[in-house]
Scaffold this active site. Sequence first.
Site, PDB file in Angstrom:
ATOM      1  N   LYS A  44       0.859  -1.192   0.000  1.00  0.00           N
ATOM      2  CA  LYS A  44       0.000   0.000   0.000  1.00  0.00           C
ATOM      3  C   LYS A  44       0.889   1.234   0.000  1.00  0.00           C
ATOM      4  O   LYS A  44       1.669   1.456   0.931  1.00  0.00           O
ATOM      5  CB  LYS A  44      -0.910   0.030   1.231  1.00  0.00           C
ATOM      6  CG  LYS A  44      -1.673   1.357   1.367  1.00  0.00           C
ATOM      7  CD  LYS A  44      -2.531   1.435   2.612  1.00  0.00           C
ATOM      8  CE  LYS A  44      -3.075   2.841   2.819  1.00  0.00           C
ATOM      9  NZ  LYS A  44      -3.878   2.975   4.045  1.00  0.00           N
TER      10      LYS A  44
ATOM     11  N   GLY B 272      -8.491   8.690   9.968  1.00  0.00           N
ATOM     12  CA  GLY B 272      -8.769   8.794  11.394  1.00  0.00           C
ATOM     13  C   GLY B 272      -9.879   9.749  11.765  1.00  0.00           C
ATOM     14  O   GLY B 272     -10.123   9.986  12.945  1.00  0.00           O
TER      15      GLY B 272
ATOM     16  N   ALA C  43      -9.723   4.938   4.326  1.00  0.00           N
ATOM     17  CA  ALA C  43      -9.716   6.086   5.246  1.00  0.00           C
ATOM     18  C   ALA C  43     -11.061   6.793   5.314  1.00  0.00           C
ATOM     19  O   ALA C  43     -11.710   7.017   4.296  1.00  0.00           O
ATOM     20  CB  ALA C  43      -8.653   7.102   4.856  1.00  0.00           C
TER      21      ALA C  43
ATOM     22  N   ASN D  99      -9.176   1.070   9.720  1.00  0.00           N
ATOM     23  CA  ASN D  99      -8.441   0.712  10.921  1.00  0.00           C
ATOM     24  C   ASN D  99      -9.064   1.376  12.147  1.00  0.00           C
ATOM     25  O   ASN D  99      -9.592   0.709  13.020  1.00  0.00           O
ATOM     26  CB  ASN D  99      -6.967   1.113  10.780  1.00  0.00           C
ATOM     27  CG  ASN D  99      -6.107   0.613  11.933  1.00  0.00           C
ATOM     28  OD1 ASN D  99      -6.575   0.415  13.035  1.00  0.00           O
ATOM     29  ND2 ASN D  99      -4.844   0.394  11.678  1.00  0.00           N
ATOM     30  N   THR D 100      -9.060   2.704  12.164  1.00  0.00           N
ATOM     31  CA  THR D 100      -9.537   3.414  13.350  1.00  0.00           C
ATOM     32  C   THR D 100     -10.996   3.097  13.686  1.00  0.00           C
ATOM     33  O   THR D 100     -11.354   2.970  14.856  1.00  0.00           O
ATOM     34  CB  THR D 100      -9.399   4.941  13.143  1.00  0.00           C
ATOM     35  OG1 THR D 100      -8.061   5.217  12.728  1.00  0.00           O
ATOM     36  CG2 THR D 100      -9.677   5.693  14.437  1.00  0.00           C
TER      37      THR D 100
END
Lengths: 71, 71, 71, 71, 260, 260, 260, 260
Positions: F101, F162, F188, F210-211
Amino acid sequence: MKSGMQILVNGKAMQLPSEAMTVMALVEHMQLTGKRIAVERNGDIVPRSQFHAVQLQGNDKLEIVGAVGGG
Amino acid sequence: MKSGMQILVNGKAMQLPSEAMTVMALVEHMQLTGKRIAVERNGDIVPRSQFHAVQLQGNDKLEIVGAVGGG
Amino acid sequence: MKSGMQILVNGKAMQLPSEAMTVMALVEHMQLTGKRIAVERNGDIVPRSQFHAVQLQGNDKLEIVGAVGGG
Amino acid sequence: MKSGMQILVNGKAMQLPSEAMTVMALVEHMQLTGKRIAVERNGDIVPRSQFHAVQLQGNDKLEIVGAVGGG
Amino acid sequence: MSDALVIAGKSYESRLLVGTGKYKDFAETRAAIDASGTEIVTVAIRRTNIGQNANEPSLLDYLPPAEFTYLPNTAGCYSADDAIRTLRLARELLDDHRLVKLEVLGDPNTLYPNVTETIAAAKVLVKEGFEVMVYTSDDPIIARQLEEIGCVAVMPLASLIGSGMGILNPWNLQIIIESAKIPVLVDAGVGCASDAAIAMELGCAGVLMNTAIAAARDPVLMAGAMKKAVEAGRESFLAGRMAKKLYSASPSSPTTGMIG
Amino acid sequence: MSDALVIAGKSYESRLLVGTGKYKDFAETRAAIDASGTEIVTVAIRRTNIGQNANEPSLLDYLPPAEFTYLPNTAGCYSADDAIRTLRLARELLDDHRLVKLEVLGDPNTLYPNVTETIAAAKVLVKEGFEVMVYTSDDPIIARQLEEIGCVAVMPLASLIGSGMGILNPWNLQIIIESAKIPVLVDAGVGCASDAAIAMELGCAGVLMNTAIAAARDPVLMAGAMKKAVEAGRESFLAGRMAKKLYSASPSSPTTGMIG
Amino acid sequence: MSDALVIAGKSYESRLLVGTGKYKDFAETRAAIDASGTEIVTVAIRRTNIGQNANEPSLLDYLPPAEFTYLPNTAGCYSADDAIRTLRLARELLDDHRLVKLEVLGDPNTLYPNVTETIAAAKVLVKEGFEVMVYTSDDPIIARQLEEIGCVAVMPLASLIGSGMGILNPWNLQIIIESAKIPVLVDAGVGCASDAAIAMELGCAGVLMNTAIAAARDPVLMAGAMKKAVEAGRESFLAGRMAKKLYSASPSSPTTGMIG
Amino acid sequence: MSDALVIAGKSYESRLLVGTGKYKDFAETRAAIDASGTEIVTVAIRRTNIGQNANEPSLLDYLPPAEFTYLPNTAGCYSADDAIRTLRLARELLDDHRLVKLEVLGDPNTLYPNVTETIAAAKVLVKEGFEVMVYTSDDPIIARQLEEIGCVAVMPLASLIGSGMGILNPWNLQIIIESAKIPVLVDAGVGCASDAAIAMELGCAGVLMNTAIAAARDPVLMAGAMKKAVEAGRESFLAGRMAKKLYSASPSSPTTGMIG
């Protein structure tokens, strides 16, 4: 024994000096003469033209209102 | 003079062969026996348990309904 | 006069005991043996297969990295 | 054998009557005199002040533009 | 983690309620219902076709009342009286079945609920012992009044019936959900899976839909999508989402230890 | 129905890619990864701590490369050069692993991608044989340029890394998806399950997050929610949603046969 | 182009109605009212303070009824009876003034209207000859009922009173506007100039606001902004906006005659 | 209050920039331009029609350069080179005029900007002394790079040219505005008056539009609406809007003194 009578004005008890008072007299008594106000007595409107004619009775429930800022 | 009587079923006029018919008889007449249906007669529910007992009168207004797909 | 040599590992100066050390020796010296790491020396990758063969020089700039949690 | 020369104006081939023509002459030839235009010759701007001085050559590539409505 | 939907004292594993209208045929209806995992299916009450073939199959043959909780509705009713009579018939039809969906419409063009007639009908039905799940607008005061009357669930619309516009006013739904003590289900307007997930993330107890499944190109596939979407939205609500922040985005990877 | 996600010629059952940062500990990381059903996990490349305890466990002990497809990233890189060097190290670290990535950031406050540096890095990496999944803005022209360079997947942001703001500009994503011939994944910005479902309903090939999982109150529960949301959104996309229509709402129940 | 707002047979040039509450003092009230260009100002009816200084100035000294059309409201009333009594007093107070704003609230936390009490009050007031401009929810059926009762204008909320959240459900407003034969004004919820413009572009006949102006950092400047916003939105509505099209963007400059 | 827009050291009273394309005729162009109150008009540069009637009127006859600041654009250019050559011609055409609008497109279907070519062209043009107002995407990093190159204004799109979709991503615009030291103008995508007001409320220095006016049913009326909308949005921004709060709505009328 004391004369006068008690009425309820805008939710507050008020002792009046005499038993013979008109709405007009009350308005003067409250220094509201000349103010733009409206009066409800025991649920009914008292037209300004009738202030002088309407006799207050003991335990009358009065609402005296004016216009204020609002949205 | 003709026998039988007329009733209104689901908004349609229906001529019945006899003047002595129960709801049960009507259901059979309409080949709805065994179908899951409910019946209202003149505004009141006729419980299935009472089909055999309730006699129809001329000009009775019946609603016979079932469940169909809906959201 | 002192022996050994100084190199830069992951941005920090490191004094090595000897002047004759391979990448392999450095890895052992750093107790990273068996760890999954990758090494860049002066901007170029050093394949693991070459750790034993590549001699370090004074002022070598090394990056030793591993995989960590990230998104 | 024919005189004159050919040039490319705004993407179209144009046969000029003479081999000795200035940009100014071309502008007159094209009835653009007095119009607000700008000229590029072979990729370079020809300032209006130089129209009279710049000699055209065969196969010159000219762009002659004006301002139009646009957003 | 047990997370049952409780309506009128009965527990349900699935928070997706599905309507049975508008499918190609009963087989597709059944396949979609199965794919959706729903336990509660809505049905309409209609006049039997006089002289119809007595042997043609019916919805109930494909969706036996023994397998599903039926939720008879009052779709198409424009007055309290029609709705009440319809549900009395439904109760008799389904052997004293009391759990019903009350809807009283105000307008055939929008199918928007008539909340004053709805309130009038709810009062009567609750008195008669019905367990009323009530379709209503997203008016928080009306929702509270319906709860006070004794309805067992309030079901505000997300958008117009059959519109597929999704949740037009999540803020009103939020107000209703935060003050209601009975289950709040979104009924009508859901058009795709994410709409259902959003409803559940708002804190809805469940979602009721029909057209979104029946009018999809592949209703059975969509039914499965809706099952997952409702579960996903519910779990997302229970898991407690991360805080939103436009700024100071925070990296998911360490900011130290970069090569240099 | 087989509906695999194919990236660089390899098939994956799951369309959810998950980052491994920000968890409480490796045990929670593993539990969340398992709950998510993901097959591709992103990892960051960082300097080893000199003199650290050689025996302390590492991420790879909890997520064996044999079980997962690793996707090393260049998180924290602000130049093409840093990103390229980082991925060369990653390739060596993971035994000539080529699927990576690429992200080159433009600003530590927003973590918004620097698309010009990203393009420069992509050109070099593709030449060197990397299979580049590239994090980028939602600029359709940049996305097309990255595809022309030879990236194996374009991964536009939904919103800032995030931030959990969800999909701020679905229209640009739609343009990218409709013209791209390689997989388009949203990377994201996803904050909750419905965000992931919306991304998939737009036609995305997958979602990377992820977050949204790691920063949820209950990351493992949220990971499961995301798994269902991505599947729900994908199936909703494939099933072909009903048409939206504000007006002439159409009832789900028959309009005839009403009692009268 | 004459484009007057007509309410109860009287024409007004301005389509912006402004409340007189929450200002720093009467001077600021007057300055903001002047900057807004409004011709209709709302006032509240309250008990006179017994024994107050008989000479202190009053709102009416700053906004003479001769210069403005007063719109006495029933703010703070939670029952039809209180609202009716309040407006009877207002009518007497303002010399048989009949144009009034009826609002009956359902809840002190949200100030959301109680539409059932509102309908009850409207019926009585219309019978008594009041010209009722009625604050209500964005329920199209309730709006229609209020029109049928004989109200002279329906005023649905954009969002909660004092919230400044703007127009939460433009679709419902659109439905109300398209079916109403009396003026539809947005009342409550407008927070900034663009909110007012959006309301007018939806086809509203006017906008009523108070907090958006009074609670701005600079109320007088905001009042002027609102005046322009309402006019801009109205003209934008009348001018007939261009069609929206996500795709096939069309250039504003000629596509021919490019240099080559 | 003086609140001039300053671009490249020159002050302008109007914050609305208007394009001159797509009008019915030059008379309508002039009428709309006048109604808009704009001081800056964009023009395209095109080849003169060889052999056209030398006497037919031109745009410049209707919009004398003495009355307006011309902003020649590079509409239709798909490469840095074409854009540079076009603006060199424009500079000569308009007597060493230096203020220009640079746009380099990436795709004839979307007309989305090609930011890499735009950056390449901007570098050359700034070096040659042009004052470059640059049309770009809403990428905050690209916007910053264009500012660093020396452009005098950055003009991100609200949505695609000619789409009228309004502001699709206000968050990116906000990021650009908060970090830019040069004027940020929204260019392209505005479709109605409220769109323009929203752009200004975000803090934009101005708005550039063409289709929203030219393609309205009544372009001249819409031009006036846009003038008011831009002023309203600017004043709303300067006045400092009230805080938004979904809950605890606060009444605009006193809560005491109610009749009882």
